[in-house]
Design a protein around this motif. Structure first.
Motif, PDB file in Angstrom:
ATOM      1  N   VAL A  68     -43.204  66.155  18.418  1.00 21.09           N
ATOM      2  CA  VAL A  68     -44.638  65.931  18.523  1.00 21.09           C
ATOM      3  C   VAL A  68     -44.916  64.875  19.587  1.00 21.09           C
ATOM      4  CG1 VAL A  68     -44.554  64.195  16.707  1.00 21.09           C
ATOM      5  CG2 VAL A  68     -46.697  65.285  17.223  1.00 21.09           C
ATOM      6  N   PRO A  69     -45.914  65.114  20.441  1.00 22.08           N
ATOM      7  CA  PRO A  69     -46.282  64.054  21.377  1.00 22.08           C
ATOM      8  C   PRO A  69     -46.879  62.895  20.601  1.00 22.08           C
ATOM      9  CG  PRO A  69     -47.836  65.877  21.486  1.00 22.08           C
ATOM     10  CD  PRO A  69     -46.740  66.294  20.565  1.00 22.08           C
ATOM     11  N   SER A  70     -46.433  61.733  20.879  1.00 18.93           N
ATOM     12  CA  SER A  70     -46.899  60.594  20.094  1.00 18.93           C
ATOM     13  C   SER A  70     -47.343  59.480  21.033  1.00 18.93           C
ATOM     14  CB  SER A  70     -45.782  60.090  19.189  1.00 18.93           C
ATOM     15  OG  SER A  70     -44.672  59.770  19.968  1.00 18.93           O
ATOM     16  N   ALA A  71     -47.678  58.369  20.441  1.00 24.10           N
ATOM     17  CA  ALA A  71     -48.108  57.217  21.225  1.00 24.10           C
ATOM     18  C   ALA A  71     -46.974  56.774  22.140  1.00 24.10           C
ATOM     19  CB  ALA A  71     -48.493  56.082  20.293  1.00 24.10           C
ATOM     20  N   PRO A  72     -47.289  56.219  23.311  1.00 29.63           N
ATOM     21  CA  PRO A  72     -46.227  55.799  24.224  1.00 29.63           C
ATOM     22  C   PRO A  72     -45.306  54.783  23.559  1.00 29.63           C
ATOM     23  CG  PRO A  72     -48.347  54.888  24.871  1.00 29.63           C
ATOM     24  CD  PRO A  72     -48.621  55.887  23.817  1.00 29.63           C
ATOM     25  N   PRO A  73     -43.996  54.858  23.872  1.00 32.63           N
ATOM     26  CA  PRO A  73     -43.073  53.929  23.231  1.00 32.63           C
ATOM     27  C   PRO A  73     -43.333  52.493  23.670  1.00 32.63           C
ATOM     28  CG  PRO A  73     -42.006  55.101  25.017  1.00 32.63           C
ATOM     29  CD  PRO A  73     -43.353  55.707  24.851  1.00 32.63           C
ATOM     30  N   ILE A  74     -42.941  51.590  22.823  1.00 32.79           N
ATOM     31  CA  ILE A  74     -43.110  50.183  23.164  1.00 32.79           C
ATOM     32  C   ILE A  74     -42.191  49.854  24.331  1.00 32.79           C
ATOM     33  CG2 ILE A  74     -43.001  47.831  22.272  1.00 32.79           C
ATOM     34  CD1 ILE A  74     -43.039  48.995  19.504  1.00 32.79           C
ATOM     35  N   ARG A  75     -42.737  49.184  25.304  1.00 37.84           N
ATOM     36  CA  ARG A  75     -41.897  48.813  26.448  1.00 37.84           C
ATOM     37  C   ARG A  75     -41.156  47.532  26.096  1.00 37.84           C
ATOM     38  NH1 ARG A  75     -46.876  49.859  30.462  1.00 37.84           N
ATOM     39  NH2 ARG A  75     -47.054  52.073  30.078  1.00 37.84           N
ATOM     40  N   TRP A  76     -40.126  47.712  25.264  1.00 36.46           N
ATOM     41  CA  TRP A  76     -39.424  46.529  24.767  1.00 36.46           C
ATOM     42  C   TRP A  76     -38.707  45.778  25.877  1.00 36.46           C
ATOM     43  CZ3 TRP A  76     -40.760  44.182  20.706  1.00 36.46           C
ATOM     44  CH2 TRP A  76     -41.270  44.875  19.628  1.00 36.46           C
ATOM     45  N   ARG A  77     -38.254  46.560  26.875  1.00 32.89           N
ATOM     46  CA  ARG A  77     -37.549  45.867  27.965  1.00 32.89           C
ATOM     47  C   ARG A  77     -38.465  44.865  28.644  1.00 32.89           C
ATOM     48  NH1 ARG A  77     -34.060  50.540  30.995  1.00 32.89           N
ATOM     49  NH2 ARG A  77     -32.591  50.905  29.312  1.00 32.89           N
ATOM     50  N   SER A  78     -39.688  45.317  28.922  1.00 27.86           N
ATOM     51  CA  SER A  78     -40.639  44.417  29.575  1.00 27.86           C
ATOM     52  C   SER A  78     -40.948  43.235  28.677  1.00 27.86           C
ATOM     53  CB  SER A  78     -41.934  45.167  29.887  1.00 27.86           C
ATOM     54  OG  SER A  78     -41.649  46.320  30.608  1.00 27.86           O
ATOM     55  N   VAL A  79     -41.140  43.537  27.403  1.00 27.81           N
ATOM     56  CA  VAL A  79     -41.485  42.476  26.464  1.00 27.81           C
ATOM     57  C   VAL A  79     -40.346  41.470  26.357  1.00 27.81           C
ATOM     58  CG1 VAL A  79     -42.032  41.977  24.064  1.00 27.81           C
ATOM     59  CG2 VAL A  79     -43.042  43.965  25.167  1.00 27.81           C
ATOM     60  N   LEU A  80     -39.115  41.998  26.260  1.00 21.43           N
ATOM     61  CA  LEU A  80     -37.964  41.107  26.138  1.00 21.43           C
ATOM     62  C   LEU A  80     -37.782  40.262  27.394  1.00 21.43           C
ATOM     63  CD1 LEU A  80     -35.387  43.400  24.338  1.00 21.43           C
ATOM     64  CD2 LEU A  80     -36.435  41.324  23.447  1.00 21.43           C
ATOM     65  N   ALA A  81     -37.954  40.910  28.558  1.00 21.87           N
ATOM     66  CA  ALA A  81     -37.803  40.167  29.804  1.00 21.87           C
ATOM     67  C   ALA A  81     -38.832  39.040  29.891  1.00 21.87           C
ATOM     68  CB  ALA A  81     -37.953  41.110  30.993  1.00 21.87           C
ATOM     69  N   LEU A  82     -40.037  39.365  29.498  1.00 24.05           N
ATOM     70  CA  LEU A  82     -41.081  38.350  29.538  1.00 24.05           C
ATOM     71  C   LEU A  82     -40.798  37.227  28.550  1.00 24.05           C
ATOM     72  CD1 LEU A  82     -44.357  40.344  29.954  1.00 24.05           C
ATOM     73  CD2 LEU A  82     -43.671  38.360  31.264  1.00 24.05           C
ATOM     74  N   ALA A  83     -40.347  37.623  27.374  1.00 18.66           N
ATOM     75  CA  ALA A  83     -40.070  36.603  26.360  1.00 18.66           C
ATOM     76  C   ALA A  83     -38.944  35.690  26.809  1.00 18.66           C
ATOM     77  CB  ALA A  83     -39.717  37.277  25.039  1.00 18.66           C
ATOM     78  N   ALA A  84     -37.917  36.294  27.468  1.00 12.35           N
ATOM     79  CA  ALA A  84     -36.810  35.481  27.963  1.00 12.35           C
ATOM     80  C   ALA A  84     -37.301  34.509  29.035  1.00 12.35           C
ATOM     81  CB  ALA A  84     -35.720  36.388  28.524  1.00 12.35           C
ATOM     82  N   MET A  85     -38.176  35.036  29.900  1.00 14.18           N
ATOM     83  CA  MET A  85     -38.734  34.186  30.946  1.00 14.18           C
ATOM     84  C   MET A  85     -39.526  33.039  30.327  1.00 14.18           C
ATOM     85  SD  MET A  85     -41.004  35.444  34.150  1.00 14.18           S
ATOM     86  CE  MET A  85     -42.564  35.546  33.328  1.00 14.18           C
ATOM     87  N   LEU A  86     -40.276  33.403  29.299  1.00 16.12           N
ATOM     88  CA  LEU A  86     -41.084  32.408  28.601  1.00 16.12           C
ATOM     89  C   LEU A  86     -40.206  31.323  27.987  1.00 16.12           C
ATOM     90  CD1 LEU A  86     -44.087  32.041  27.847  1.00 16.12           C
ATOM     91  CD2 LEU A  86     -43.599  33.223  25.717  1.00 16.12           C
ATOM     92  N   ALA A  87     -39.108  31.780  27.360  1.00 17.03           N
ATOM     93  CA  ALA A  87     -38.200  30.819  26.727  1.00 17.03           C
ATOM     94  C   ALA A  87     -37.597  29.876  27.757  1.00 17.03           C
ATOM     95  CB  ALA A  87     -37.091  31.571  25.996  1.00 17.03           C
ATOM     96  N   LEU A  88     -37.233  30.446  28.900  1.00 16.79           N
ATOM     97  CA  LEU A  88     -36.637  29.606  29.952  1.00 16.79           C
ATOM     98  C   LEU A  88     -37.645  28.585  30.463  1.00 16.79           C
ATOM     99  CD1 LEU A  88     -34.495  32.108  32.007  1.00 16.79           C
ATOM    100  CD2 LEU A  88     -33.722  30.028  30.868  1.00 16.79           C
ATOM    101  N   ILE A  89     -38.887  29.050  30.653  1.00 15.46           N
ATOM    102  CA  ILE A  89     -39.913  28.139  31.160  1.00 15.46           C
ATOM    103  C   ILE A  89     -40.162  27.018  30.166  1.00 15.46           C
ATOM    104  CG2 ILE A  89     -42.358  27.966  31.771  1.00 15.46           C
ATOM    105  CD1 ILE A  89     -42.100  30.836  32.859  1.00 15.46           C
ATOM    106  N   LEU A  90     -40.197  27.418  28.874  1.00 17.62           N
ATOM    107  CA  LEU A  90     -40.424  26.405  27.848  1.00 17.62           C
ATOM    108  C   LEU A  90     -39.269  25.414  27.777  1.00 17.62           C
ATOM    109  CD1 LEU A  90     -41.884  28.607  24.987  1.00 17.62           C
ATOM    110  CD2 LEU A  90     -43.039  26.705  26.082  1.00 17.62           C
ATOM    111  N   ALA A  91     -38.054  25.952  28.019  1.00 20.38           N
ATOM    112  CA  ALA A  91     -36.879  25.097  27.870  1.00 20.38           C
ATOM    113  C   ALA A  91     -36.632  24.225  29.088  1.00 20.38           C
ATOM    114  CB  ALA A  91     -35.642  25.976  27.618  1.00 20.38           C
ATOM    115  N   LEU A  92     -37.216  24.593  30.211  1.00 22.31           N
ATOM    116  CA  LEU A  92     -36.891  23.928  31.459  1.00 22.31           C
ATOM    117  C   LEU A  92     -37.142  22.410  31.441  1.00 22.31           C
ATOM    118  CD1 LEU A  92     -35.606  24.888  34.000  1.00 22.31           C
ATOM    119  CD2 LEU A  92     -37.865  25.170  35.031  1.00 22.31           C
TER     120      LEU A  92
END
Lengths: 209, 216
Positions: free
Chosen positions: B88-112
């Motif tokens: 069945v065609p469903s809602a687009p999948p969550i772009r977890w890669r983008s979310v994870l990359a952003l979260a990692a970037m966020l963590a690094l910025i916070l930790a810097l």
């Protein structure tokens, strides 16, 4: 097992699609919901009580429609609504009456989508899909009397909504209002206030002309 | 101002009973009262007519036919052959890669800022200061206890980047119609990432970005 499933799925899919379409007013969404219900039916087929199959299908369909409507709610506009396919409608003999009936049908199906749950489900199941009260009670998992209350309230909500539309159109000068404007006795003019109670909870009040 | 009423039925009561009247679910006495009221009150008569139209209109709405695009799951049995199921065609999948990359970037910025301050504190340590391993065991050095001040301009710039990253994360989750909850960001992502960073950089546990685990 697969043969039984296919037989049940074929028997249910038009009902599922009809329910989903009138809930969501979008053909593709209704198809998606129908497909998803059939998948879940297949997954649960062996464990399902076949006697309660219809109620199970309705419950799953309702839940999926609710979830999808919630997802769509931020982007939904009335312009996105699709009408009942013309080929599904019975042909009318009088073209003028057909146009009027079509307009009323459009307003009615638009109003139906605005009715909140569980009233909308009760109305679709009873009036469109022609289920009996006890079948609806099982499907909605509610007592019989509650289902009757749902139906009465649902119809009343529809009436309020359509009355409001008629009044709004009359104010804009599009159409004549359905309600009478003038009473004979005493030169008094009835002032209808639709959907809103005035004073001590009265729907119908009269003011001096 | 006076409402239209009679002794046994007024407009409000009539309005409450109209749907039941249309359904044929009122007793004969009540039915007679309603009918008498409706004969006198044209407004209620119009409402009754509308209720009847709604009832008839709903009943006239057709049961629809589902297209063949929708098929039973589990494969379709036709002529002894099974066709594969079309998902069945469903809602687009969550772009977890983008979310994870952003979260990692966020963590690094916070930790810097913390990384910079700890490193700057570590640099001028005296030859006699204890090794890092000892510090991890819970013996803070004087240098660690008194880190150098961080440049406020750097902190402000990093704060701006954090806000930008958060806004971008919000846009992505909005576009994918998914919500990344605090429990996901905080417990499943930020805390493990923080612990990993600490382990890699051999920093003492200081409670930064949600890390509860002791360095030991």
């Amino acid at each position: 097992m697969r043969g039984d499933y296919h037989q049940a799925a074929e028997a249910q899919r038009h009902q599922i699609y009809t329910f989903a379409f009138y809930s969501l007013r979008n053909r593709e969404d209704a198809e998606d919901v129908t497909q998803e219900v059939l998948i879940r039916l297949w997954k649960h087929w062996q464990r399902l009580d076949k006697g309660g199959l219809r109620a199970w299908v309705i419950q799953v369909t309702r839940n999926l429609c609710r979830d999808l409507a919630r997802q769509r709610s931020r982007r939904w506009r009335e312009a996105d609504a699709e009408e009942v396919p013309v080929d599904a409608l019975p042909a009318a003999e009088d073209p003028g009456a057909d146009a009027e009936a079509e307009e009323f049908r459009r307003r009615l199906s638009a109003a139906l989508r605005q009715i909140p749950e569980p009233y909308r489900s009760a109305l679709i199941l009873r009036e469109i899909q022609d289920l009996k009260y006890d079948e609806i009670a099982v499907a909605l998992d509610r007592p019989l009397n509650t289902v009757k209350v749902y139906l009465h309230r649902g119809r009343k909500m529809l009436r309020r909504q359509l009355s409001e539309e008629t009044l709004a159109s009359a104010v804009e000068g599009d159409v004549e209002p359905a309600a009478p404007e003038r009473r004979i006795d005493g030169g008094r003019t009835p002032l209808r206030r639709f959907g809103r109670r005035i004073g001590a909870g009265k729907d119908c009040v009269y003011v001096e002309a | 101002m006076s409402k239209h009423e009679d002794r046994e039925m007024d407009c409000e009561r009539a309005d409450a009973w109209l749907e039941a009247l249309v359904d044929g679910e009122v007793d004969p006495v009540q039915r007679r009262r309603l009918q008498q009221h409706v004969e006198r009150c044209r407004a209620c008569a119009a409402e009754l007519e509308l209720a009847q139209r709604i009832r008839a209109g709903l009943r006239a709405l057709p049961v629809l036919t589902c297209t063949d695009r929708v098929r039973p799951a589990g494969g379709e049995v036709t002529d002894g052959r099974t066709t594969p199921f079309r998902p069945v065609p469903s809602a687009p999948p969550i772009r977890w890669r983008s979310v994870l990359a952003l979260a990692a970037m966020l963590a690094l910025i916070l930790a810097l800022p913390r990384l910079l301050s700890d490193r700057s504190a570590e640099a001028p340590s005296t030859p006699g200061s204890p090794p890092i391993a000892e510090r991890l065991e819970g013996a803070p050095t004087e240098a660690a206890a008194a880190p150098e001040a961080v440049d406020p301009a750097l902190v402000a710039a990093q704060e701006a980047e954090v806000k930008l990253a958060l806004a971008y994360l919000g846009q992505i989750t909005d576009a994918t119609r998914h919500t990344v909850g605090h429990e996901v960001l905080g417990e499943k992502l930020m805390a493990p990432l923080g612990r990993s960073l600490r382990d890699v950089l051999l920093l003492p546990s200081s409670g930064g970005f949600g890390g509860e685990r002791d360095a030991s």
